[in-house]
Design a protein around this motif. Structure first.
Motif, PDB file in Angstrom:
ATOM      1  N   ASN A  37       0.809  -1.224   0.000  1.00 56.71           N
ATOM      2  CA  ASN A  37       0.000   0.000   0.000  1.00 56.71           C
ATOM      3  C   ASN A  37       0.844   1.275   0.000  1.00 56.71           C
ATOM      4  O   ASN A  37       0.302   2.372   0.122  1.00 56.71           O
ATOM      5  N   ASP A  38       2.175   1.112  -0.073  1.00 56.63           N
ATOM      6  CA  ASP A  38       3.105   2.237  -0.080  1.00 56.63           C
ATOM      7  C   ASP A  38       2.996   3.071   1.196  1.00 56.63           C
ATOM      8  O   ASP A  38       3.066   4.294   1.172  1.00 56.63           O
ATOM      9  N   PHE A  39       2.779   2.351   2.313  1.00 53.67           N
ATOM     10  CA  PHE A  39       2.752   2.995   3.625  1.00 53.67           C
ATOM     11  C   PHE A  39       4.115   2.774   4.284  1.00 53.67           C
ATOM     12  O   PHE A  39       4.868   1.887   3.886  1.00 53.67           O
ATOM     13  N   PRO A  40       4.419   3.555   5.315  1.00 55.35           N
ATOM     14  CA  PRO A  40       5.649   3.282   6.072  1.00 55.35           C
ATOM     15  C   PRO A  40       5.613   1.854   6.646  1.00 55.35           C
ATOM     16  O   PRO A  40       4.546   1.351   7.008  1.00 55.35           O
ATOM     17  N   LEU A  41       6.728   1.233   6.686  1.00 56.96           N
ATOM     18  CA  LEU A  41       6.823  -0.169   7.094  1.00 56.96           C
ATOM     19  C   LEU A  41       6.154  -0.445   8.440  1.00 56.96           C
ATOM     20  O   LEU A  41       5.474  -1.457   8.619  1.00 56.96           O
ATOM     21  N   ASP A  42       6.310   0.489   9.388  1.00 61.70           N
ATOM     22  CA  ASP A  42       5.801   0.258  10.736  1.00 61.70           C
ATOM     23  C   ASP A  42       4.413   0.835  10.978  1.00 61.70           C
ATOM     24  O   ASP A  42       3.943   0.871  12.111  1.00 61.70           O
ATOM     25  N   CYS A  43       3.722   1.240   9.920  1.00 56.95           N
ATOM     26  CA  CYS A  43       2.405   1.853  10.055  1.00 56.95           C
ATOM     27  C   CYS A  43       1.405   0.846  10.654  1.00 56.95           C
ATOM     28  O   CYS A  43       1.190  -0.236  10.114  1.00 56.95           O
ATOM     29  N   GLY A  44       0.833   1.200  11.802  1.00 60.00           N
ATOM     30  CA  GLY A  44      -0.179   0.355  12.432  1.00 60.00           C
ATOM     31  C   GLY A  44       0.382  -0.896  13.096  1.00 60.00           C
ATOM     32  O   GLY A  44      -0.362  -1.804  13.449  1.00 60.00           O
ATOM     33  N   ILE A  45       1.669  -0.919  13.246  1.00 55.97           N
ATOM     34  CA  ILE A  45       2.316  -2.106  13.835  1.00 55.97           C
ATOM     35  C   ILE A  45       3.059  -1.680  15.092  1.00 55.97           C
ATOM     36  O   ILE A  45       3.752  -0.675  15.093  1.00 55.97           O
ATOM     37  N   GLU A  46       2.863  -2.452  16.150  1.00 52.81           N
ATOM     38  CA  GLU A  46       3.678  -2.225  17.343  1.00 52.81           C
ATOM     39  C   GLU A  46       4.954  -3.026  17.140  1.00 52.81           C
ATOM     40  O   GLU A  46       5.066  -4.186  17.539  1.00 52.81           O
ATOM     41  N   LEU A  47       5.884  -2.390  16.475  1.00 50.76           N
ATOM     42  CA  LEU A  47       7.099  -3.057  16.023  1.00 50.76           C
ATOM     43  C   LEU A  47       7.896  -3.690  17.158  1.00 50.76           C
ATOM     44  O   LEU A  47       8.446  -4.766  17.007  1.00 50.76           O
ATOM     45  N   PHE A  48       7.907  -3.035  18.268  1.00 49.63           N
ATOM     46  CA  PHE A  48       8.754  -3.517  19.353  1.00 49.63           C
ATOM     47  C   PHE A  48       7.984  -4.290  20.410  1.00 49.63           C
ATOM     48  O   PHE A  48       8.521  -4.625  21.455  1.00 49.63           O
ATOM     49  N   GLU A  49       6.729  -4.607  20.121  1.00 54.67           N
ATOM     50  CA  GLU A  49       5.939  -5.436  21.040  1.00 54.67           C
ATOM     51  C   GLU A  49       6.642  -6.779  21.245  1.00 54.67           C
ATOM     52  O   GLU A  49       6.797  -7.255  22.360  1.00 54.67           O
ATOM     53  N   ASN A  50       7.080  -7.379  20.156  1.00 60.16           N
ATOM     54  CA  ASN A  50       7.755  -8.670  20.251  1.00 60.16           C
ATOM     55  C   ASN A  50       9.100  -8.527  20.946  1.00 60.16           C
ATOM     56  O   ASN A  50       9.538  -9.430  21.642  1.00 60.16           O
TER      57      ASN A  50
END
Length: 141
Positions: A37-50
């Motif tokens: 969707n050409d969004f930023p990679l971390d859009c809507g993601i809790e990247l550091f949750e894991n």
């Protein structure tokens, strides 16, 4: 690198990789959708949750290792105490003239460490071997 190449690389990282240890498959799929969707990679993601979960797990492993090391130390202390008790009992049995009491003590020692170890400790302490000890040695050598 094209979008599809990036998506393919991310999908390939879902398998048994270091990357997959930190990022769940759902997170990788969300990253791929963001690329599509050409969004930023971390859009809507809790990247550091894991990452937080990995940190908690590592801390738990450190705690458990510390507990294990402590338990190993306690076991070693107990072995040493047992050895000292066996030596004490053998020395006491050697000094007692009442054969029934001596036999009871030696039976307890053999129960604690076995006949072979009892004989070994008697030899190390320069104590006399009983007739049964000598017979055991003759049968087991």
């Amino acid at each position: 690198m094209t979008r599809q190449e990036e998506i393919n690389v991310l999908q390939s990282l879902k398998e048994d990789t270091y990357f997959a240890q930190v990022f769940k498959p759902d997170t990788i799929d969300a990253m791929c959708r963001n690329i599509e969707n050409d969004f930023p990679l971390d859009c809507g993601i809790e990247l550091f949750e894991n990452c937080q979960s990995v940190i908690r797990t590592r801390n738990e492993v450190k705690t458990l290792k510390g507990q294990l090391d402590e338990s190993v130390g306690e076991v070693e202390d107990l072995r040493e105490q047992k050895s000292e008790m066996v030596d004490f009992l053998l020395e006491q049995a050697n000094q007692i003239s009442d054969s029934k009491i001596r036999t009871n003590i030696l039976d307890k020692v053999q129960y604690m460490v076995g006949h072979k170890a009892t004989i070994k400790r008697k030899i190390q302490l320069s104590l006399d071997l009983t007739k049964e000890d000598k017979e055991w040695l003759a049968q087991n050598l």
